[in-house]
Design an enzyme around this catalytic site. Structure first.
Site, PDB file in Angstrom:
ATOM      1  CB  THR A 249      32.958  55.616  32.880  1.00  0.00           C
ATOM      2  OG1 THR A 249      33.114  55.762  31.507  1.00  0.00           O
ATOM      3  CG2 THR A 249      31.457  55.941  33.401  1.00  0.00           C
TER       4      THR A 249
ATOM      5  CB  ALA B 111      38.043  65.103  27.915  1.00  0.00           C
TER       6      ALA B 111
ATOM      7  CB  THR C 156      36.993  61.603  32.057  1.00  0.00           C
ATOM      8  OG1 THR C 156      36.350  61.386  33.355  1.00  0.00           O
ATOM      9  CG2 THR C 156      36.187  62.041  30.581  1.00  0.00           C
TER      10      THR C 156
ATOM     11  CB  CYS D 222      38.095  63.706  34.988  1.00  0.00           C
ATOM     12  SG  CYS D 222      37.787  62.382  36.005  1.00  0.00           S
TER      13      CYS D 222
END
Length: 182
Positions: A12, A167, A173, A170
């Site tokens: 997350t 996103a 993510t 990472c």
């Protein structure tokens, strides 16, 4: 005796922004177990206290849900007062042997307050109205700060763009982004 541990659950990025009296909180949907993606569309944002607050979590899901349940109970007990409920939850988190073992963080936004309740039981209120937690939080935070400074985007648009940037950077993510607004 050799200690063996389960693979670390990483999941997350959650980011919240307050701008011009509007608040938005969003997250990606990825959940990983060790090096494996186990779910792409985990719901990590909740509406609390009659829809007046948004809360998102990062860390171990069961731990985070336990903390959110306790936070909701504190909100009810203190008439929806965000800061008071947060401080009381943090106090419990630090002093309760069971709660101290929980591995999660919570980000909370209202139309005028943004708070993080950390895994150590601290309550943090960032000066800029931006909260970010989770594995991609620093990427999303940097993006949000830049967008706040250099654009007139809404809170919702800043959250959306910040998560998209995180996103791209990472590995924990993904781009299954969900944004809620107040």
């Amino acid at each position: 005796m050799k200690h063996t541990s389960l693979p670390e659950i990483r999941s997350t990025t959650v980011i919240g922004v307050i701008r011009n009296g509007q608040a938005a909180l969003g997250s990606d949907g990825q959940m990983t177990l060790g090096n494996t993606v186990v779910k792409h569309s985990t719901k990590k944002i909740r509406r609390l206290y009659q829809g007046k607050l948004l809360a998102g979590f990062a860390g171990a899901t069961a731990d985070a849900l336990t903390l959110l349940d306790r936070f909701e109970a504190k909100l009810e007990a203190f008439g929806g007062k965000l800061e008071r409920a947060s401080v009381e939850l943090a106090r419990d988190w630090r002093t309760d042997k069971y709660l101290r073992r929980l591995e999660a963080m919570i980000a909370i936004v209202s139309n005028d307050r943004a708070l993080i309740i950390s895994g150590t039981g601290d309550v943090i209120e960032p000066e800029d109205g931006i909260v970010a937690i989770g594995s991609g939080s620093m990427y999303a935070l940097a993006a949000a700060r830049s967008l706040m400074k250099h654009t007139s985007l809404s809170a919702q648009e800043i959250v959306q763009e910040s998560l998209a940037i995180a996103a791209d950077i990472c590995i924990y993510t993904n781009n299954h982004i969900v944004v809620e607004e107040l």
